[in-house]
Motif scaffolding. Sequence first.
Motif, PDB file in Angstrom:
ATOM      1  N   ASP A  22       0.787  -1.420   0.081  1.00  0.00           N
ATOM      2  CA  ASP A  22       0.075  -0.110   0.145  1.00  0.00           C
ATOM      3  C   ASP A  22       1.041   1.220   0.043  1.00  0.00           C
ATOM      4  OD1 ASP A  22      -1.408   2.006   0.783  1.00  0.00           O
ATOM      5  OD2 ASP A  22      -2.995   0.815   1.996  1.00  0.00           O
ATOM      6  N   PHE A  23       0.767   2.065  -1.220  1.00  0.00           N
ATOM      7  CA  PHE A  23       1.747   3.056  -1.377  1.00  0.00           C
ATOM      8  C   PHE A  23       1.277   4.288  -0.178  1.00  0.00           C
ATOM      9  CE2 PHE A  23       3.156   7.150  -3.098  1.00  0.00           C
ATOM     10  CZ  PHE A  23       4.480   6.834  -3.239  1.00  0.00           C
ATOM     11  N   LYS A  24       0.197   4.270   0.112  1.00  0.00           N
ATOM     12  CA  LYS A  24      -0.382   5.369   1.148  1.00  0.00           C
ATOM     13  C   LYS A  24       0.486   4.956   2.573  1.00  0.00           C
ATOM     14  CE  LYS A  24      -4.456   7.380   3.322  1.00  0.00           C
ATOM     15  NZ  LYS A  24      -5.814   7.417   3.090  1.00  0.00           N
ATOM     16  N   ALA A  25       0.323   3.815   2.826  1.00  0.00           N
ATOM     17  CA  ALA A  25       0.686   3.339   4.045  1.00  0.00           C
ATOM     18  C   ALA A  25       2.217   3.261   4.141  1.00  0.00           C
ATOM     19  CB  ALA A  25       0.270   1.756   4.268  1.00  0.00           C
ATOM     20  N   PHE A  26       2.967   3.148   2.929  1.00  0.00           N
ATOM     21  CA  PHE A  26       4.202   3.306   2.748  1.00  0.00           C
ATOM     22  C   PHE A  26       4.848   4.836   2.972  1.00  0.00           C
ATOM     23  CE2 PHE A  26       7.733   1.931  -0.605  1.00  0.00           C
ATOM     24  CZ  PHE A  26       8.745   1.823   0.370  1.00  0.00           C
ATOM     25  N   VAL A  27       4.108   5.759   2.402  1.00  0.00           N
ATOM     26  CA  VAL A  27       4.551   7.083   2.567  1.00  0.00           C
ATOM     27  C   VAL A  27       4.225   7.323   4.136  1.00  0.00           C
ATOM     28  CG1 VAL A  27       3.814   9.474   2.101  1.00  0.00           C
ATOM     29  CG2 VAL A  27       3.847   7.790   0.211  1.00  0.00           C
ATOM     30  N   LYS A  28       3.239   6.814   4.686  1.00  0.00           N
ATOM     31  CA  LYS A  28       3.006   7.148   6.163  1.00  0.00           C
ATOM     32  C   LYS A  28       4.000   6.631   6.995  1.00  0.00           C
ATOM     33  CE  LYS A  28      -1.982   7.715   6.725  1.00  0.00           C
ATOM     34  NZ  LYS A  28      -3.141   7.376   7.303  1.00  0.00           N
ATOM     35  N   ALA A  29       4.404   5.482   6.827  1.00  0.00           N
ATOM     36  CA  ALA A  29       5.488   4.661   7.509  1.00  0.00           C
ATOM     37  C   ALA A  29       6.743   5.422   7.598  1.00  0.00           C
ATOM     38  CB  ALA A  29       5.482   3.193   7.271  1.00  0.00           C
ATOM     39  N   ILE A  30       7.002   5.601   6.280  1.00  0.00           N
ATOM     40  CA  ILE A  30       8.490   6.058   6.135  1.00  0.00           C
ATOM     41  C   ILE A  30       8.924   7.523   6.883  1.00  0.00           C
ATOM     42  CG2 ILE A  30       8.339   7.469   3.995  1.00  0.00           C
ATOM     43  CD1 ILE A  30      10.775   4.811   4.454  1.00  0.00           C
ATOM     44  N   GLY A  31       7.864   8.350   6.911  1.00  0.00           N
ATOM     45  CA  GLY A  31       8.002   9.641   7.506  1.00  0.00           C
ATOM     46  C   GLY A  31       8.021   9.669   8.893  1.00  0.00           C
ATOM     47  N   THR A  32       7.846   8.770   9.636  1.00  0.00           N
ATOM     48  CA  THR A  32       8.233   8.528  10.842  1.00  0.00           C
ATOM     49  C   THR A  32       9.235   7.563  11.450  1.00  0.00           C
ATOM     50  OG1 THR A  32       6.318   6.733  11.482  1.00  0.00           O
ATOM     51  CG2 THR A  32       5.710   8.911  11.526  1.00  0.00           C
ATOM     52  N   THR A  33      10.186   7.263  10.228  1.00  0.00           N
ATOM     53  CA  THR A  33      11.051   6.317  10.751  1.00  0.00           C
ATOM     54  C   THR A  33      12.210   7.322  11.319  1.00  0.00           C
ATOM     55  OG1 THR A  33      12.273   6.572   8.690  1.00  0.00           O
ATOM     56  CG2 THR A  33      10.780   4.481   8.921  1.00  0.00           C
ATOM     57  N   PRO A  34      13.111   6.790  12.233  1.00  0.00           N
ATOM     58  CA  PRO A  34      14.050   7.924  13.007  1.00  0.00           C
ATOM     59  C   PRO A  34      15.096   8.249  11.952  1.00  0.00           C
ATOM     60  CG  PRO A  34      13.673   5.776  14.454  1.00  0.00           C
ATOM     61  CD  PRO A  34      12.939   5.454  13.195  1.00  0.00           C
ATOM     62  N   ALA A  35      15.261   7.505  10.923  1.00  0.00           N
ATOM     63  CA  ALA A  35      16.261   7.836   9.888  1.00  0.00           C
ATOM     64  C   ALA A  35      16.068   8.910   9.105  1.00  0.00           C
ATOM     65  CB  ALA A  35      16.454   6.682   8.789  1.00  0.00           C
ATOM     66  N   MET A  36      14.422   8.962   8.597  1.00  0.00           N
ATOM     67  CA  MET A  36      13.856  10.111   7.658  1.00  0.00           C
ATOM     68  C   MET A  36      13.663  11.341   8.726  1.00  0.00           C
ATOM     69  SD  MET A  36      12.887  11.057   4.901  1.00  0.00           S
ATOM     70  CE  MET A  36      12.709   9.685   3.779  1.00  0.00           C
ATOM     71  N   LEU A  37      13.145  11.064  10.046  1.00  0.00           N
ATOM     72  CA  LEU A  37      12.951  12.227  11.048  1.00  0.00           C
ATOM     73  C   LEU A  37      14.180  12.897  11.197  1.00  0.00           C
ATOM     74  CD1 LEU A  37      10.529  10.380  13.551  1.00  0.00           C
ATOM     75  CD2 LEU A  37       9.983  12.109  12.097  1.00  0.00           C
ATOM     76  N   ILE A  38      15.499  12.277  11.353  1.00  0.00           N
ATOM     77  CA  ILE A  38      16.608  12.962  11.589  1.00  0.00           C
ATOM     78  C   ILE A  38      17.177  13.794  10.240  1.00  0.00           C
ATOM     79  CG2 ILE A  38      19.038  12.834  12.012  1.00  0.00           C
ATOM     80  CD1 ILE A  38      18.459  11.029  14.045  1.00  0.00           C
ATOM     81  N   TYR A  39      16.963  12.898   9.115  1.00  0.00           N
ATOM     82  CA  TYR A  39      17.517  13.188   7.634  1.00  0.00           C
ATOM     83  C   TYR A  39      16.963  14.629   7.055  1.00  0.00           C
ATOM     84  CZ  TYR A  39      19.098  13.140   2.917  1.00  0.00           C
ATOM     85  OH  TYR A  39      19.648  13.401   1.918  1.00  0.00           O
ATOM     86  N   LEU A  40      15.599  14.600   7.402  1.00  0.00           N
ATOM     87  CA  LEU A  40      14.703  15.657   6.914  1.00  0.00           C
ATOM     88  C   LEU A  40      14.072  16.487   7.948  1.00  0.00           C
ATOM     89  CD1 LEU A  40      13.226  14.278   3.619  1.00  0.00           C
ATOM     90  CD2 LEU A  40      15.185  15.801   3.996  1.00  0.00           C
ATOM     91  N   ASN A  41      14.890  16.606   9.205  1.00  0.00           N
ATOM     92  CA  ASN A  41      14.612  17.711  10.316  1.00  0.00           C
ATOM     93  C   ASN A  41      13.166  17.519  10.643  1.00  0.00           C
ATOM     94  OD1 ASN A  41      16.282  19.315   7.940  1.00  0.00           O
ATOM     95  ND2 ASN A  41      17.188  19.083   9.889  1.00  0.00           N
ATOM     96  N   GLY A  42      12.513  16.242  10.652  1.00  0.00           N
ATOM     97  CA  GLY A  42      10.985  16.215  11.169  1.00  0.00           C
ATOM     98  C   GLY A  42      11.364  16.028  12.531  1.00  0.00           C
ATOM     99  N   VAL A  43      12.312  15.677  13.317  1.00  0.00           N
ATOM    100  CA  VAL A  43      12.453  15.472  14.566  1.00  0.00           C
ATOM    101  C   VAL A  43      12.628  16.973  15.225  1.00  0.00           C
ATOM    102  CG1 VAL A  43      14.721  15.588  15.015  1.00  0.00           C
ATOM    103  CG2 VAL A  43      13.642  14.198  16.662  1.00  0.00           C
ATOM    104  N   GLN A  44      13.010  18.209  14.518  1.00  0.00           N
ATOM    105  CA  GLN A  44      13.008  19.524  14.885  1.00  0.00           C
ATOM    106  C   GLN A  44      11.817  20.254  14.647  1.00  0.00           C
ATOM    107  OE1 GLN A  44      16.401  20.719  12.664  1.00  0.00           O
ATOM    108  NE2 GLN A  44      17.738  19.255  13.671  1.00  0.00           N
ATOM    109  N   ASN A  45      10.538  19.584  14.108  1.00  0.00           N
ATOM    110  CA  ASN A  45       9.508  20.371  13.514  1.00  0.00           C
ATOM    111  C   ASN A  45       8.447  20.298  14.728  1.00  0.00           C
ATOM    112  OD1 ASN A  45       7.638  21.379  11.733  1.00  0.00           O
ATOM    113  ND2 ASN A  45       6.897  19.481  11.176  1.00  0.00           N
ATOM    114  N   ASN A  46       8.255  21.284  15.262  1.00  0.00           N
ATOM    115  CA  ASN A  46       7.417  21.472  16.429  1.00  0.00           C
ATOM    116  C   ASN A  46       6.410  22.655  16.257  1.00  0.00           C
ATOM    117  OD1 ASN A  46       8.835  23.649  18.126  1.00  0.00           O
ATOM    118  ND2 ASN A  46      10.387  22.317  17.820  1.00  0.00           N
ATOM    119  N   ARG A  47       5.518  22.965  17.181  1.00  0.00           N
ATOM    120  CA  ARG A  47       4.620  23.692  17.204  1.00  0.00           C
ATOM    121  C   ARG A  47       5.177  25.261  17.382  1.00  0.00           C
ATOM    122  NH1 ARG A  47       0.818  22.888  22.166  1.00  0.00           N
ATOM    123  NH2 ARG A  47      -0.298  24.789  21.331  1.00  0.00           N
TER     124      ARG A  47
END
Length: 483
Positions: A148-173
Amino acid sequence: MNTLVNCAVGTLSVYTPSASKPWDRHRAQHLFRRMGFGAKPTEIEAALKRKPAELVDELISGAFNLALPPAPTWANMQYSDYQNFDQQIGPQYIEWTTRWMRDMYKNGFREKLALFWHNHFVTQAEIYACPSYLYAYHKILQQFCLGDFKAFVKAIGTTPAMLIYLNGVQNNRFAPNENYARELYELFTLGRDNGYTQQDIVESARALTGWNGFTAICAPIGFTNLGFDPGNKTIFGKTAAFNYDTLHDLLFQERAVQISTYICRKIYRHFVHPEADETIVAGLAKTFRDNNFQISSVFRQLLKSEHFFDEEVIGTIIKSPIDMMVSFFRQGGFAFEVQETTLGVVYLAGELGQQIFQPVDVAGWPGNRTWLSSATLTGRWASMDFGLYGLYNAEPETYRELAKALSPKHNDPIITARAIVDFWLPRGLFREADYESAIKTFKWEVPETYYTSGSWNLEWEYVPAQVALLIQHISRLPEFQLT
């Protein structure tokens, strides 16, 4: 600069063999090269006894149902679990990269897909620098590569590798970071400047906040309510208190056509021809949408189609360094389990510009023509020599076995040489003079009288050396760079 032209014809109708388009070694090899890293002569012969569409379904189902590799012992290790972090992570990285390389050899299609998605959902190991994060990211690539590509996109965005690589871990309110939101649209789902605005990115970044649960180096990263922006956001003209999940729901609901077209065009260019046929892409995109973004539905339609088996599609894509090296061992049926061999391939592919788990940038390896230059071409020749002569020193008889498998008449060097050439090159050679040059290389220093008298055959003492020399000759031809 030459303009690339796609001359392939045929529709997405299921390929039916005919006198003009027979199901032969030529097309069977094409299928295995594009679906993986080639096939041994015995596998090609077995495939010819099957109906092409049934074979494709079987290969896709096999990849879909294939068990994931066992987790390494360090899969959940965080910094505090190491005695010496800097010294231990290197061997762990090597362990998993060589494991994946061996899986490419064994599991063809799934790993070809995982590599494709690795170059789509790009992360770079040197940025996040945690083996546990690398494993979790790679597991997602393998787990969802046909799903499921939609589930794929959802899952990849919360992997620690991606959260660090594209600064998701720094993205806050309190301090929204737009980096992941931008790439979610530009690279992962829609394509550049296709169905979104800068304001959509700004508002989407707010919806993606909250994945800030960083507790320790290399530890899992979870969601925190404190970092999440609960307010209303207006995205694609819709206003609501969107969060991570509902943003993805909105994206796939409002931009289904753009997503399906962008992804199917990328699949087409990677697996069929570098120049997309937009009619075929549109048909695949409709199938993608009609099947709720199941990736397998696209590949079942594409790889069974008459378009995919058209002569003008065969031999039109330049091999990546990994494809070149792994397919050499895979097609020849040569041993690949030895650590020195797989590690050598990992190293050489990196030297040629394809370091595994380390694409060049967030857009990935550009691929195709960018793989070749005056510098990389000589590097490719040297890399093939590594494989050829390493194998010759370790297991020379494997070259004789390959020649016997390809040549039904074991005492005719012309038949044998031509069979070997046609096996390694997707469309053979176009000029008879080029075949004659290959035959001359194969005959080597063996006196001509041994050939004319019939004394020579594939049991001859020096046949392994002759085959190795011929494959070296083939590997330096322009046609060898194509798949």
